[in-house]
Design a protein around this motif. Structure first.
Motif, mmCIF file in Angstrom:
data_model
loop_
_atom_site.group_PDB
_atom_site.id
_atom_site.type_symbol
_atom_site.label_atom_id
_atom_site.label_comp_id
_atom_site.label_asym_id
_atom_site.label_seq_id
_atom_site.Cartn_x
_atom_site.Cartn_y
_atom_site.Cartn_z
ATOM 1 N N ALA A 143 19.957 0.842 3.906
ATOM 2 C CA ALA A 143 19.342 1.564 2.789
ATOM 3 C C ALA A 143 19.350 3.054 3.096
ATOM 4 N N ALA A 144 19.284 3.854 2.043
ATOM 5 C CA ALA A 144 19.217 5.306 2.190
ATOM 6 C C ALA A 144 17.765 5.753 2.186
ATOM 7 N N PRO A 145 17.464 6.945 2.724
ATOM 8 C CA PRO A 145 16.076 7.424 2.700
ATOM 9 C C PRO A 145 15.479 7.442 1.300
ATOM 10 N N ASP A 146 16.274 7.827 0.313
ATOM 11 C CA ASP A 146 15.771 7.867 -1.057
ATOM 12 C C ASP A 146 15.387 6.478 -1.557
ATOM 13 N N ASP A 147 16.061 5.450 -1.041
ATOM 14 C CA ASP A 147 15.706 4.079 -1.431
ATOM 15 C C ASP A 147 14.291 3.742 -0.970
ATOM 16 N N VAL A 148 13.952 4.181 0.231
ATOM 17 C CA VAL A 148 12.610 3.929 0.769
ATOM 18 C C VAL A 148 11.565 4.651 -0.083
ATOM 19 N N LEU A 149 11.829 5.901 -0.387
ATOM 20 C CA LEU A 149 10.885 6.701 -1.165
ATOM 21 C C LEU A 149 10.736 6.139 -2.579
ATOM 22 N N ASP A 150 11.839 5.685 -3.165
ATOM 23 C CA ASP A 150 11.776 5.085 -4.498
ATOM 24 C C ASP A 150 10.942 3.809 -4.486
ATOM 25 N N ALA A 151 11.089 3.020 -3.420
ATOM 26 C CA ALA A 151 10.335 1.768 -3.327
ATOM 27 C C ALA A 151 8.836 2.035 -3.234
ATOM 28 N N LEU A 152 8.454 3.104 -2.564
ATOM 29 C CA LEU A 152 7.034 3.434 -2.427
ATOM 30 C C LEU A 152 6.419 3.895 -3.744
ATOM 31 N N GLU A 153 7.244 4.378 -4.648
ATOM 32 C CA GLU A 153 6.718 4.917 -5.899
ATOM 33 C C GLU A 153 6.059 3.868 -6.782
ATOM 34 N N VAL A 154 6.335 2.585 -6.523
ATOM 35 C CA VAL A 154 5.677 1.548 -7.316
ATOM 36 C C VAL A 154 4.166 1.557 -7.081
ATOM 37 N N TRP A 155 3.750 2.087 -5.927
ATOM 38 C CA TRP A 155 2.324 2.161 -5.596
ATOM 39 C C TRP A 155 1.706 3.474 -6.057
ATOM 40 N N GLY A 156 2.494 4.514 -6.170
ATOM 41 C CA GLY A 156 2.002 5.816 -6.596
ATOM 42 C C GLY A 156 3.140 6.811 -6.606
ATOM 43 N N GLU A 157 3.023 7.804 -7.458
ATOM 44 C CA GLU A 157 4.106 8.769 -7.598
ATOM 45 C C GLU A 157 4.207 9.716 -6.411
ATOM 46 N N ALA A 158 3.104 9.935 -5.711
ATOM 47 C CA ALA A 158 3.100 10.911 -4.613
ATOM 48 C C ALA A 158 2.588 10.277 -3.320
ATOM 49 N N HIS A 159 3.298 10.547 -2.236
ATOM 50 C CA HIS A 159 2.897 10.063 -0.910
ATOM 51 C C HIS A 159 2.973 11.237 0.057
ATOM 52 N N LEU A 174 -3.819 -16.242 -15.534
ATOM 53 C CA LEU A 174 -3.116 -16.141 -14.254
ATOM 54 C C LEU A 174 -1.805 -15.383 -14.422
ATOM 55 N N SER A 175 -1.059 -15.705 -15.473
ATOM 56 C CA SER A 175 0.208 -15.016 -15.723
ATOM 57 C C SER A 175 -0.013 -13.532 -15.967
ATOM 58 N N ALA A 176 -1.080 -13.218 -16.694
ATOM 59 C CA ALA A 176 -1.377 -11.810 -16.971
ATOM 60 C C ALA A 176 -1.707 -11.060 -15.698
ATOM 61 N N ARG A 177 -2.449 -11.686 -14.793
ATOM 62 C CA ARG A 177 -2.777 -11.038 -13.524
ATOM 63 C C ARG A 177 -1.518 -10.768 -12.717
ATOM 64 N N LEU A 178 -0.621 -11.727 -12.664
ATOM 65 C CA LEU A 178 0.603 -11.556 -11.896
ATOM 66 C C LEU A 178 1.485 -10.464 -12.498
ATOM 67 N N ARG A 179 1.547 -10.404 -13.829
ATOM 68 C CA ARG A 179 2.373 -9.383 -14.488
ATOM 69 C C ARG A 179 1.809 -7.978 -14.301
ATOM 70 N N SER A 180 0.480 -7.883 -14.194
ATOM 71 C CA SER A 180 -0.150 -6.562 -14.116
ATOM 72 C C SER A 180 -0.056 -5.929 -12.735
ATOM 73 N N HIS A 216 5.200 -4.536 -8.701
ATOM 74 C CA HIS A 216 6.300 -5.403 -8.297
ATOM 75 C C HIS A 216 7.361 -4.552 -7.595
ATOM 76 N N PRO A 217 7.176 -4.328 -6.297
ATOM 77 C CA PRO A 217 8.140 -3.492 -5.567
ATOM 78 C C PRO A 217 9.501 -4.150 -5.466
ATOM 79 N N ALA A 218 10.517 -3.325 -5.491
ATOM 80 C CA ALA A 218 11.867 -3.828 -5.244
ATOM 81 C C ALA A 218 12.027 -4.067 -3.748
#
Length: 268
Positions: free
Chosen positions: A20-36, A182-188, A191-193
Motif C-alpha cells: 500500500a502507499a502512504p496515501d492509502d493509509v491516510l485515506d483509510a483513517l479518514e473513515v474515523w475522522g477527516e483530521a488526524h 440491528l441492520s440499522a446499527r450495522l449500517r450506521s 466501514h473502513p476499507a
C-alpha cells in the motif's frame, strides 16, 4: 468496523510491506475522522520518533509512518483493554492509563512503544506515542498471541452459551423490529476499507465480531424484560460478559493475524 487502532495496525503493515502507499493509509483513517494528528508523550519518545511533544504543534500522521519505517518496525499489535483485563499494557504507567481510558491501543512491543488514539472533537483524532513501562519480572509488555481459529471458535461458543443463559432468564425474547434495528446499527457504523491483501479469514472473523457486538449493544440497551429482580438482572449482565470478552479477543486475533501476514509478505 472495530476501531481506529485496528485500521492503523492493518494498513501500516500493508504499507511497510510495500502492499500500500502512504496515501492509502491516510485515506483509510479518514473513515474515523477527516483530521488526524500525532504527538509524543515525552521528549525522549519525541526524539526517537521525530515527533513534537504533547502540547506543541502536532505532526501529520505521515510523520509517524515514516518513523515506523526508519525504526524497522514491521507491524503493531492491537489491544482492546477493559477494567479487569489489561493484558499487553505492561506495568501501568501513562501508556496503560491512556489505553485503558479509550479502550484501544497499538503496541510495538519489539521497540518498546505504543500508540493511543483519542477523539478530540468532531472529525479530529490525536494519536499519542508512549514508551511502554516494563514489568520488573516479565519485562517489556507484549500482547497475548491468540490463534485466529481459537478466537473464532471461542466467539461461536460464547454466542451459544450466552444465548442459552439469556433464554433461561427470559430476556432473549423476540422484539418487534429487532432485525431492522440491528441492520440499522450495522449500517450506521464506520466501514473502513481494507488492503487488497487482507486475509479472508481475518476479515470474516472481524465481520462476525461486529455483528455480535451490535447484538450485544441491543441486549444492553433493552429493558431487562423477564429478568425482573435485581439478582436476575445481575445474572443477565454476567451472561453477556463472556460474549464481550469473546468479541474483543476475536477482534484482536483477526487484526493481529492480518497485520502479521501482511508484514510477512515483505519477507517472502
Amino acid at each position: 468496523m472495530c476501531c481506529p487502532s485496528a485500521t492503523l495496525a492493518v494498513w501500516s503493515s500493508a504499507w511497510l510491506s510495500g502492499a500500500a502507499a502512504p496515501d492509502d493509509v491516510l485515506d483509510a483513517l479518514e473513515v474515523w475522522g477527516e483530521a488526524h494528528e500525532v504527538v509524543a508523550h515525552d521528549p525522549a519518545t519525541g526524539s526517537t520518533f521525530d515527533l513534537p511533544v504533547d502540547g506543541a504543534v502536532p505532526a501529520p500522521p505521515a510523520r509517524l509512518l515514516g518513523s515506523l519505517r526508519r525504526l524497522g518496525i514491521a507491524d503493531g499489535r492491537l489491544v482492546l483493554p477493559v477494567a479487569g483485563d489489561v493484558r499487553g499494557l505492561g506495568a501501568g504507567g501513562p501508556f496503560a492509563s491512556a489505553a485503558l481510558h479509550v479502550g484501544e491501543a497499538l503496541v510495538f512491543a519489539d521497540v518498546g512503544f505504543g500508540v493511543v488514539p483519542r477523539h478530540l472533537a468532531e472529525g479530529l483524532w490525536r494519536w499519542t506515542v508512549f514508551p511502554l513501562t516494563e514489568h520488573p519480572v516479565s519485562g517489556r509488555p507484549a500482547p497475548e498471541y491468540v490463534p485466529l481459529g481459537e478466537a473464532e471458535h471461542g466467539l461461536t461458543e460464547a454466542v451459544r452459551d450466552s444465548a442459552g443463559t439469556l433464554q433461561t432468564l427470559d430476556v432473549a425474547r423476540d422484539r418487534p423490529g429487532v432485525r431492522a434495528e440491528l441492520s440499522a446499527r450495522l449500517r450506521s457504523r464506520p466501514h473502513p476499507a481494507w488492503p487488497s491483501g487482507m486475509p479472508g479469514r481475518a476479515l470474516r472473523v472481524l465481520q462476525r465480531a461486529d455483528e455480535v457486538a451490535a447484538i450485544l449493544e441491543l441486549a444492553k440497551a433493552d429493558e431487562p424484560g423477564g429478568a425482573v429482580s435485581a439478582s436476575a438482572a445481575a445474572r443477565r449482565a454476567q451472561a453477556l460478559r463472556p460474549l464481550d470478552d469473546a468479541v474483543r479477543r476475536a477482534r484482536c486475533a483477526a487484526v493481529n493475524e492480518a497485520a502479521r501476514l501482511l508484514a510477512a509478505a515483505e519477507k517472502s
